[in-house]
Motif scaffolding. Structure first.
Motif, PDB file in Angstrom:
ATOM      1  N   ARG A 197       0.831  -1.201   0.000  1.00 34.17           N
ATOM      2  CA  ARG A 197       0.000   0.000   0.000  1.00 34.17           C
ATOM      3  C   ARG A 197       0.870   1.258   0.000  1.00 34.17           C
ATOM      4  NH1 ARG A 197      -4.250  -2.290   4.480  1.00 34.17           N
ATOM      5  NH2 ARG A 197      -5.628  -3.368   3.037  1.00 34.17           N
ATOM      6  N   ILE A 198       0.599   2.118  -0.971  1.00 34.26           N
ATOM      7  CA  ILE A 198       1.293   3.403  -1.072  1.00 34.26           C
ATOM      8  C   ILE A 198       0.245   4.497  -0.932  1.00 34.26           C
ATOM      9  CG2 ILE A 198       2.710   4.909  -2.508  1.00 34.26           C
ATOM     10  CD1 ILE A 198       3.803   2.453  -3.900  1.00 34.26           C
ATOM     11  N   ALA A 199       0.387   5.321   0.093  1.00 33.90           N
ATOM     12  CA  ALA A 199      -0.580   6.395   0.350  1.00 33.90           C
ATOM     13  C   ALA A 199       0.031   7.740  -0.013  1.00 33.90           C
ATOM     14  CB  ALA A 199      -1.010   6.389   1.813  1.00 33.90           C
ATOM     15  N   VAL A 200      -0.782   8.604  -0.635  1.00 33.43           N
ATOM     16  CA  VAL A 200      -0.320   9.930  -1.015  1.00 33.43           C
ATOM     17  C   VAL A 200      -0.984  10.972  -0.120  1.00 33.43           C
ATOM     18  CG1 VAL A 200      -2.071  10.120  -2.829  1.00 33.43           C
ATOM     19  CG2 VAL A 200      -0.057  11.575  -2.924  1.00 33.43           C
ATOM     20  N   PHE A 201      -0.175  11.889   0.428  1.00 40.65           N
ATOM     21  CA  PHE A 201      -0.654  12.945   1.302  1.00 40.65           C
ATOM     22  C   PHE A 201      -0.164  14.299   0.790  1.00 40.65           C
ATOM     23  CE2 PHE A 201      -0.757   9.284   4.112  1.00 40.65           C
ATOM     24  CZ  PHE A 201      -1.950   9.461   4.800  1.00 40.65           C
ATOM     25  N   GLY A 202      -0.806  15.341   1.288  1.00 38.73           N
ATOM     26  CA  GLY A 202      -0.413  16.697   0.941  1.00 38.73           C
ATOM     27  C   GLY A 202      -1.550  17.651   1.210  1.00 38.73           C
ATOM     28  N   LEU A 203      -1.282  18.934   1.057  1.00 36.03           N
ATOM     29  CA  LEU A 203      -2.323  19.937   1.232  1.00 36.03           C
ATOM     30  C   LEU A 203      -3.185  20.010  -0.026  1.00 36.03           C
ATOM     31  CD1 LEU A 203      -0.502  20.536   3.636  1.00 36.03           C
ATOM     32  CD2 LEU A 203      -0.791  22.969   3.201  1.00 36.03           C
ATOM     33  N   SER A 256      -4.031  13.683  -6.569  1.00 36.79           N
ATOM     34  CA  SER A 256      -4.765  12.775  -7.458  1.00 36.79           C
ATOM     35  C   SER A 256      -4.124  12.744  -8.840  1.00 36.79           C
ATOM     36  CB  SER A 256      -6.229  13.212  -7.573  1.00 36.79           C
ATOM     37  OG  SER A 256      -6.859  13.212  -6.304  1.00 36.79           O
ATOM     38  N   ALA A 257      -3.639  13.893  -9.295  1.00 47.18           N
ATOM     39  CA  ALA A 257      -2.999  13.954 -10.613  1.00 47.18           C
ATOM     40  C   ALA A 257      -1.732  13.100 -10.641  1.00 47.18           C
ATOM     41  CB  ALA A 257      -2.668  15.407 -10.958  1.00 47.18           C
ATOM     42  N   VAL A 258      -0.976  13.100  -9.562  1.00 47.15           N
ATOM     43  CA  VAL A 258       0.231  12.268  -9.488  1.00 47.15           C
ATOM     44  C   VAL A 258      -0.130  10.791  -9.636  1.00 47.15           C
ATOM     45  CG1 VAL A 258       2.062  11.463  -7.927  1.00 47.15           C
ATOM     46  CG2 VAL A 258       1.607  13.912  -8.151  1.00 47.15           C
ATOM     47  N   LEU A 259      -1.169  10.366  -8.936  1.00 47.08           N
ATOM     48  CA  LEU A 259      -1.576   8.963  -9.023  1.00 47.08           C
ATOM     49  C   LEU A 259      -2.105   8.633 -10.415  1.00 47.08           C
ATOM     50  CD1 LEU A 259      -3.246   8.300  -5.539  1.00 47.08           C
ATOM     51  CD2 LEU A 259      -0.878   7.989  -6.260  1.00 47.08           C
ATOM     52  N   ASN A 260      -2.891   9.533 -11.002  1.00 46.09           N
ATOM     53  CA  ASN A 260      -3.384   9.305 -12.361  1.00 46.09           C
ATOM     54  C   ASN A 260      -2.227   9.149 -13.340  1.00 46.09           C
ATOM     55  OD1 ASN A 260      -6.138   9.342 -11.800  1.00 46.09           O
ATOM     56  ND2 ASN A 260      -6.322  11.550 -12.087  1.00 46.09           N
ATOM     57  N   ALA A 261      -1.197   9.984 -13.168  1.00 43.84           N
ATOM     58  CA  ALA A 261      -0.039   9.904 -14.072  1.00 43.84           C
ATOM     59  C   ALA A 261       0.686   8.567 -13.914  1.00 43.84           C
ATOM     60  CB  ALA A 261       0.902  11.067 -13.786  1.00 43.84           C
ATOM     61  N   LEU A 262       0.792   8.072 -12.691  1.00 41.76           N
ATOM     62  CA  LEU A 262       1.416   6.762 -12.472  1.00 41.76           C
ATOM     63  C   LEU A 262       0.586   5.651 -13.105  1.00 41.76           C
ATOM     64  CD1 LEU A 262       2.566   7.039  -8.732  1.00 41.76           C
ATOM     65  CD2 LEU A 262       4.047   6.960 -10.740  1.00 41.76           C
ATOM     66  N   LEU A 263      -0.743   5.769 -12.974  1.00 41.00           N
ATOM     67  CA  LEU A 263      -1.652   4.761 -13.523  1.00 41.00           C
ATOM     68  C   LEU A 263      -1.718   4.817 -15.046  1.00 41.00           C
ATOM     69  CD1 LEU A 263      -4.514   5.247 -10.919  1.00 41.00           C
ATOM     70  CD2 LEU A 263      -3.168   3.160 -11.181  1.00 41.00           C
ATOM     71  N   GLY A 264      -1.385   5.989 -15.619  1.00 34.24           N
ATOM     72  CA  GLY A 264      -1.486   6.156 -17.064  1.00 34.24           C
ATOM     73  C   GLY A 264      -2.905   6.356 -17.536  1.00 34.24           C
ATOM     74  N   ASP A 265      -3.794   6.738 -16.637  1.00 31.38           N
ATOM     75  CA  ASP A 265      -5.199   6.939 -16.978  1.00 31.38           C
ATOM     76  C   ASP A 265      -5.819   7.870 -15.948  1.00 31.38           C
ATOM     77  OD1 ASP A 265      -7.620   6.767 -18.188  1.00 31.38           O
ATOM     78  OD2 ASP A 265      -8.000   4.659 -17.689  1.00 31.38           O
ATOM     79  N   LYS A 266      -6.764   8.700 -16.355  1.00 34.90           N
ATOM     80  CA  LYS A 266      -7.392   9.643 -15.434  1.00 34.90           C
ATOM     81  C   LYS A 266      -8.550   8.955 -14.715  1.00 34.90           C
ATOM     82  CE  LYS A 266      -8.642  14.494 -15.055  1.00 34.90           C
ATOM     83  NZ  LYS A 266      -8.805  15.791 -15.720  1.00 34.90           N
ATOM     84  N   ILE A 267      -8.196   8.165 -13.714  1.00 32.40           N
ATOM     85  CA  ILE A 267      -9.177   7.403 -12.941  1.00 32.40           C
ATOM     86  C   ILE A 267      -9.713   8.231 -11.778  1.00 32.40           C
ATOM     87  CG2 ILE A 267      -9.492   5.376 -11.473  1.00 32.40           C
ATOM     88  CD1 ILE A 267      -7.481   3.937 -13.246  1.00 32.40           C
ATOM     89  N   LEU A 268      -8.812   8.935 -11.113  1.00 31.89           N
ATOM     90  CA  LEU A 268      -9.197   9.739  -9.953  1.00 31.89           C
ATOM     91  C   LEU A 268      -9.555  11.146 -10.385  1.00 31.89           C
ATOM     92  CD1 LEU A 268      -6.304   8.519  -7.637  1.00 31.89           C
ATOM     93  CD2 LEU A 268      -8.695   7.840  -7.476  1.00 31.89           C
ATOM     94  N   GLN A 269     -10.608  11.690  -9.783  1.00 28.67           N
ATOM     95  CA  GLN A 269     -11.101  13.009 -10.167  1.00 28.67           C
ATOM     96  C   GLN A 269     -10.125  14.100  -9.763  1.00 28.67           C
ATOM     97  OE1 GLN A 269     -14.828  14.029  -8.397  1.00 28.67           O
ATOM     98  NE2 GLN A 269     -15.085  15.913  -9.580  1.00 28.67           N
ATOM     99  N   THR A 270      -9.873  15.024 -10.670  1.00 36.18           N
ATOM    100  CA  THR A 270      -9.056  16.197 -10.392  1.00 36.18           C
ATOM    101  C   THR A 270      -9.810  17.431 -10.869  1.00 36.18           C
ATOM    102  OG1 THR A 270      -7.907  16.122 -12.533  1.00 36.18           O
ATOM    103  CG2 THR A 270      -6.918  14.889 -10.704  1.00 36.18           C
ATOM    104  N   GLY A 271      -9.366  18.601 -10.428  1.00 36.52           N
ATOM    105  CA  GLY A 271     -10.043  19.813 -10.860  1.00 36.52           C
ATOM    106  C   GLY A 271      -9.423  21.043 -10.245  1.00 36.52           C
ATOM    107  N   PRO A 272      -9.829  22.228 -10.701  1.00 42.09           N
ATOM    108  CA  PRO A 272      -9.242  23.472 -10.204  1.00 42.09           C
ATOM    109  C   PRO A 272      -9.728  23.869  -8.826  1.00 42.09           C
ATOM    110  CG  PRO A 272     -10.980  23.956 -11.785  1.00 42.09           C
ATOM    111  CD  PRO A 272     -10.816  22.464 -11.779  1.00 42.09           C
ATOM    112  N   LEU A 273     -10.822  23.273  -8.354  1.00 37.83           N
ATOM    113  CA  LEU A 273     -11.364  23.640  -7.043  1.00 37.83           C
ATOM    114  C   LEU A 273     -10.658  22.877  -5.935  1.00 37.83           C
ATOM    115  CD1 LEU A 273     -15.176  23.678  -7.871  1.00 37.83           C
ATOM    116  CD2 LEU A 273     -13.613  25.619  -7.786  1.00 37.83           C
ATOM    117  N   ASN A 274     -10.555  23.515  -4.766  1.00 39.27           N
ATOM    118  CA  ASN A 274      -9.974  22.839  -3.605  1.00 39.27           C
ATOM    119  C   ASN A 274     -10.894  21.719  -3.140  1.00 39.27           C
ATOM    120  OD1 ASN A 274      -7.920  24.649  -3.689  1.00 39.27           O
ATOM    121  ND2 ASN A 274      -8.564  25.833  -1.915  1.00 39.27           N
ATOM    122  N   GLY A 275     -10.266  20.655  -2.624  1.00 39.95           N
ATOM    123  CA  GLY A 275     -11.039  19.611  -1.966  1.00 39.95           C
ATOM    124  C   GLY A 275     -11.841  18.728  -2.905  1.00 39.95           C
TER     125      GLY A 275
END
Length: 451
Positions: A65-71, A77-96
């Motif tokens: 298990r690899i967990a990603v943390f940060g403010l 989420s973008a880092v994980l999507n890039a590792l996966l090679g697919d936009k699976i996790l939602q990202t966006g310009p809004l906080n949270g």
């Protein structure tokens, strides 16, 4: 690599054996009635027993298990999507955008199975519940990615220190490097390397613990020249730059992934067993006090009536060992005669010489008592000397027994994970074998302090 592979398998097998021993012990207690005779205790320790079972199942599944943390807005989420090679996790310009932990499976090399865990920003609302969530995810993680996107803020620094206290391997991911010119990027990288310098709870990060990425690069305007000579301008999004991060993770997983898995499982097992011990001790505090006083009286009486000095010391030692094992049986904790002897020896030498001094005084009084007993027929006044020595020696023996009993309570609580195949023992064994080229080597001193 075969050396690393063999060592990792050894660590994994040792961890499995440790957890199975713990579960078999508590299973034995349940069958023998030591747990079932106390329904309240069963309810209290049920979460810890379930945690031990879950930890063993995780070991058998071989999922890291690899967990990603940060403010917020750092691009977790973008880092994980890039590792996966697919936009699976939602990202966006809004906080949270990420409101709760979410995990996805990743098989980067066809062999290693990884669970990537995305988490909400550490500085979002609902601080207490968010902190509890973070602690639970950290507890389950084998490796942590901490994502920043520039010079670190005070809030990020405090969060980083807190994650360091979890005693888990950590990689600092400097995201959004596409937004910085090379000179600024290098300056920020050097500043990140110095994180922890001068702080007693952290150390400067090594080069392989910081990775620069651009997980979701900003679109760029590009000039397009057409065959007819015309020129147009279009917006184009560059591909993610995460190859270095992926390579770093793969190197860690191939070199020490199973060792990380084993170590984290053992840490969880150690914490679960310590919690079981603490709950048991708290619940049976009154019974333990009665046992300690009972042995205190028996030992004082036996020493007082016995006329032979050597047998006083021998009998007192046997009584102390019996007291330690009686407390262990009361608590339902693993304890052999050898381990009881080790605890008694530790108590004697950790008392600052006080109990050893008491033993010496008791022996000298015992010699005087023996002499008085031998000569009492020739001089009746020696009976008075015998009685005085016996009473004084009994007081010393009683004090020693009570002190040993109270100290044994602490050692039984803290030391329940030691012994052969105990979680703490196997943790120390693994840490003593890690290579200098591994990320675990950096943690060895921090982890070793507790063991």
């Amino acid at each position: 690599m075969s050396v690393y592979r063999n060592l990792q398998e050894t660590h994994l097998n040792r961890a499995r054996a440790s957890l199975r021993q713990a579960l078999s012990w508590y299973g034995y207690l349940r069958k023998s009635g030591q747990l079932s005779s106390n329904p309240e205790l069963i309810g209290l320790v049920k979460p810890e027993l379930e945690a031990l079972n879950a930890t063993l199942n995780k070991l058998d599944s071989n999922v890291i298990r690899i967990a990603v943390f940060g403010l917020v807005s750092r691009g977790k989420s973008a880092v994980l999507n890039a590792l996966l090679g697919d936009k699976i996790l939602q990202t966006g310009p809004l906080n949270g955008v990420t409101q709760w932990p979410r995990s996805v499976r990743w098989q980067p090399s066809g062999k290693v199975l990884v669970e990537l865990i995305d988490t909400p920003g550490l500085d979002e609302i609902e601080g207490e519940s968010r902190a509890n969530m973070a602690r639970e995810v950290v507890h389950q993680a084998d490796l942590i990615l901490f994502v920043v996107s520039g010079d670190i803020t005070r809030t990020e620094y405090q969060a980083l220190l807190e994650l360091r206290r979890s005693q888990k391997p950590l990689i600092l991911v400097f995201n959004k490097i596409d937004l910085y010119p090379d000179t600024d990027k290098s300056a920020i990288y050097e500043n990140l390397q110095q994180l922890g310098a001068g702080h007693p709870e952290a150390k400067p990060l090594l080069p392989d613990e910081i990775v620069m990425v651009a997980a979701e690069p900003a679109a760029m305007e590009v000039r397009v020249e057409w065959p007819d000579g015309s020129v147009s301008y279009e917006w184009e999004t560059p591909p993610p730059q995460v190859d270095e991060l992926k390579e770093t993770i793969l190197n860690i997983l191939n070199r020490e992934g199973r060792s990380l898995l084993a170590l984290n499982a053992l840490i969880q097992a150690r914490d679960a067993e310590a919690a079981i011990a603490q709950k048991t001790i708290d619940l049976r505090e009154q019974e333990a006090e009665e046992i300690i006083w009972q042995f205190t009286k028996y030992k004082a009486l036996a020493v007082m009536l016995n006329p032979i000095a050597f047998l006083d010391i021998l009998g007192g030692t046997v009584a102390d060992l019996a007291l330690i094992r009686a407390l262990a049986r009361l608590y339902g904790l693993p304890m052999t005669g050898y381990e009881a002897g080790k605890i008694l020896k530790t108590i004697l030498f950790s008392s600052g010489g006080l109990l050893l001094g008491e033993l010496g005084s008791s022996f000298l009084l015992g010699l005087g008592k023996s002499t008085a007993a031998i000569t009492s027929g020739d001089n009746p006044s020696n009976i008075t000397a015998f009685a005085g020595s016996a009473i004084a020696q009994a007081g010393i023996a009683g004090y020693g027994a009570y002190s040993v009993g109270k100290a044994a309570q602490v050692y039984l609580e803290k030391g329940c994970t030691w012994g052969q195949l105990g979680a703490s023992s196997v943790i120390q064994e693994i840490l003593s074998q890690v290579d200098q080229n591994t990320i675990l080597y950096r943690l060895r001193q921090e982890l070793g302090i507790k063991y």
